[in-house]
Design an enzyme around this catalytic site. Sequence first.
Site, PDB file in Angstrom:
ATOM      1  N   TYR A 199       0.837  -1.206   0.000  1.00 40.64           N
ATOM      2  CA  TYR A 199       0.000   0.000   0.000  1.00 40.64           C
ATOM      3  C   TYR A 199       0.872   1.256   0.000  1.00 40.64           C
ATOM      4  O   TYR A 199       0.633   2.196  -0.762  1.00 40.64           O
ATOM      5  CB  TYR A 199      -0.902  -0.039   1.240  1.00 40.64           C
ATOM      6  CG  TYR A 199      -1.954   1.040   1.300  1.00 40.64           C
ATOM      7  CD1 TYR A 199      -3.115   0.948   0.546  1.00 40.64           C
ATOM      8  CD2 TYR A 199      -1.802   2.142   2.143  1.00 40.64           C
ATOM      9  CE1 TYR A 199      -4.098   1.927   0.606  1.00 40.64           C
ATOM     10  CE2 TYR A 199      -2.780   3.119   2.215  1.00 40.64           C
ATOM     11  CZ  TYR A 199      -3.928   3.009   1.450  1.00 40.64           C
ATOM     12  OH  TYR A 199      -4.893   3.988   1.521  1.00 40.64           O
TER      13      TYR A 199
HETATM   14  P1  NAP Z   1     -13.371   1.354   0.688  1.00 40.60           P
HETATM   15  O1  NAP Z   1     -14.427   1.705   1.659  1.00 40.60           O
HETATM   16  O2  NAP Z   1     -12.787  -0.011   0.750  1.00 40.60           O
HETATM   17  O3  NAP Z   1     -13.866   1.669  -0.804  1.00 40.60           O
HETATM   18  C1  NAP Z   1     -13.040   1.345  -1.889  1.00 40.60           C
HETATM   19  C2  NAP Z   1     -13.755   1.634  -3.196  1.00 40.60           C
HETATM   20  O4  NAP Z   1     -12.861   1.264  -4.258  1.00 40.60           O
HETATM   21  C3  NAP Z   1     -15.018   0.855  -3.363  1.00 40.60           C
HETATM   22  O5  NAP Z   1     -15.961   1.628  -4.047  1.00 40.60           O
HETATM   23  C4  NAP Z   1     -14.583  -0.320  -4.228  1.00 40.60           C
HETATM   24  O6  NAP Z   1     -15.688  -0.769  -4.984  1.00 40.60           O
HETATM   25  C5  NAP Z   1     -13.545   0.353  -5.119  1.00 40.60           C
HETATM   26  N1  NAP Z   1     -12.605  -0.597  -5.698  1.00 40.60           N
HETATM   27  C6  NAP Z   1     -11.758  -1.429  -5.057  1.00 40.60           C
HETATM   28  N2  NAP Z   1     -11.085  -2.170  -5.958  1.00 40.60           N
HETATM   29  C7  NAP Z   1     -11.509  -1.797  -7.181  1.00 40.60           C
HETATM   30  C8  NAP Z   1     -11.180  -2.191  -8.498  1.00 40.60           C
HETATM   31  N3  NAP Z   1     -10.286  -3.162  -8.754  1.00 40.60           N
HETATM   32  N4  NAP Z   1     -11.803  -1.578  -9.533  1.00 40.60           N
HETATM   33  C9  NAP Z   1     -12.732  -0.617  -9.307  1.00 40.60           C
HETATM   34  N5  NAP Z   1     -13.077  -0.203  -8.076  1.00 40.60           N
HETATM   35  C10 NAP Z   1     -12.473  -0.789  -7.029  1.00 40.60           C
HETATM   36  O7  NAP Z   1     -12.137   2.336   0.857  1.00 40.60           O
HETATM   37  P2  NAP Z   1     -12.105   3.890   1.231  1.00 40.60           P
HETATM   38  O8  NAP Z   1     -11.636   4.006   2.621  1.00 40.60           O
HETATM   39  O9  NAP Z   1     -13.341   4.547   0.822  1.00 40.60           O
HETATM   40  O10 NAP Z   1     -10.913   4.323   0.297  1.00 40.60           O
HETATM   41  C11 NAP Z   1     -11.082   5.152  -0.828  1.00 40.60           C
HETATM   42  C12 NAP Z   1      -9.690   5.663  -1.220  1.00 40.60           C
HETATM   43  O11 NAP Z   1      -9.175   6.436  -0.129  1.00 40.60           O
HETATM   44  C13 NAP Z   1      -8.688   4.548  -1.466  1.00 40.60           C
HETATM   45  O12 NAP Z   1      -7.845   4.893  -2.540  1.00 40.60           O
HETATM   46  C14 NAP Z   1      -7.915   4.488  -0.177  1.00 40.60           C
HETATM   47  O13 NAP Z   1      -6.620   3.972  -0.372  1.00 40.60           O
HETATM   48  C15 NAP Z   1      -7.889   5.948   0.205  1.00 40.60           C
HETATM   49  N6  NAP Z   1      -7.645   6.191   1.633  1.00 40.60           N
HETATM   50  C16 NAP Z   1      -8.521   5.764   2.586  1.00 40.60           C
HETATM   51  C17 NAP Z   1      -8.231   6.047   3.923  1.00 40.60           C
HETATM   52  C18 NAP Z   1      -9.132   5.609   5.047  1.00 40.60           C
HETATM   53  O14 NAP Z   1      -8.742   5.740   6.205  1.00 40.60           O
HETATM   54  N7  NAP Z   1     -10.307   5.118   4.786  1.00 40.60           N
HETATM   55  C19 NAP Z   1      -7.073   6.741   4.276  1.00 40.60           C
HETATM   56  C20 NAP Z   1      -6.209   7.146   3.271  1.00 40.60           C
HETATM   57  C21 NAP Z   1      -6.505   6.886   1.954  1.00 40.60           C
HETATM   58  P3  NAP Z   1     -15.928  -2.258  -5.511  1.00 40.60           P
HETATM   59  O15 NAP Z   1     -15.518  -3.200  -4.431  1.00 40.60           O
HETATM   60  O16 NAP Z   1     -17.396  -2.241  -5.790  1.00 40.60           O
HETATM   61  O17 NAP Z   1     -15.120  -2.385  -6.751  1.00 40.60           O
END
Ligand code: NAP
Length: 311
Positions: free
Chosen positions: A158
């Site tokens: 990551y």
């Molecule tokens: P999440 O709740 O797991 O959501 C991830 C999203 O990405 C879902 O809509 C998922 O949809 C989609 N996804 C995953 N793999 C995919 C693929 N191969 N093709 C297309 N879509 C895909 O995660 P989140 O926390 O909202 O994270 C969103 C972004 O913020 C990510 O890039 C994450 O690294 C970043 N981020 C999150 C945090 C945190 O604390 N939450 C902190 C820093 C950065 P499907 O499963 O339907 O495909």
Amino acid sequence: MFDFSGKNVLITGASYGLGEQFANEFASAGANLILTARSKEQLEEVAKACRQKGNDVLVVSGDVSIEKDVVRVISRAVDELGHIDILINNAGIADPRGVSPEQYDSETFNKILSIDLVGAFYYARECGRHMLERKSGSIVNICSIMASGGNENNVIGYTAAKGGLLNLTYQLGVEWADRGVRVNAVSPGFIVTEMTRPMLEAMGIDKWIASRTPMRRIGEAKEVTNAVMFLASDLASYITGVDLLVDGGTNASNGTFQIPPIHHEWNKGTPMIPTSYEPVQPRPEWYQALEDGIPGVHYPIDTSDDENTEK
Ligand code: NAP
């Protein structure tokens, strides 16, 4: 706060988590949306809520790591909505197993890179071509606090992917700056979503994270959305190639202590060094070392044989 009326916004990873929040907020601000992720049903649910706000919402499912899916999503978006103004490159996966780098398996490493870095590149490149033709566009890459430094969470895949995405942001920001396309990053600290819920809520890691965050709390999805919307908007018209950290001060800190130092009672007005403590007086010879040179560290330049030196 924001007005995106008439703007077409493509959001990847919009089926749940931060992407769902972005979709709702952009819809509330008047944007038309193209929502993509792999789960079609969940995307339709998000789209339904957004359409109730009176916007055009197109759902096209696809996998960001599959190049032809990316091309198909963007073609459909352009065919049906005419153009794309804004790309929110948000889809991503993490690895909650906590495997140390020396044990890390190649398969997971490659998978994370293929989604979090390569998939984001496909979207940036394909949308970028379209935006460059129109000489107008704004891309926001969702990176992470883990993009800009090491940490103790055993997430080598990551961290590598997000670090790459941050550098990609800088590079694209520079390369497209004079052709009307801005590329920026938002780097969230820890936010409760489907990605982090198991470790933050079930394992109680939220308290540990809060204790080492200068603001002493984890963040809210809305706080990330505000930053994303700002960089996406024309309010940020002279901003490209930046990383806007939404992390409660974590990245600015050299390491925030989880327990207060024992000699210091926070906010009680007591001195850092208790009064009963005999302060150490610096001795003159300590300063002399600076002038004479500290053996093994640095020596004064020997000028004794220099012809120009006054003896
Ligand atoms: P999440 O709740 O797991 O959501 C991830 C999203 O990405 C879902 O809509 C998922 O949809 C989609 N996804 C995953 N793999 C995919 C693929 N191969 N093709 C297309 N879509 C895909 O995660 P989140 O926390 O909202 O994270 C969103 C972004 O913020 C990510 O890039 C994450 O690294 C970043 N981020 C999150 C945090 C945190 O604390 N939450 C902190 C820093 C950065 P499907 O499963 O339907 O495909």
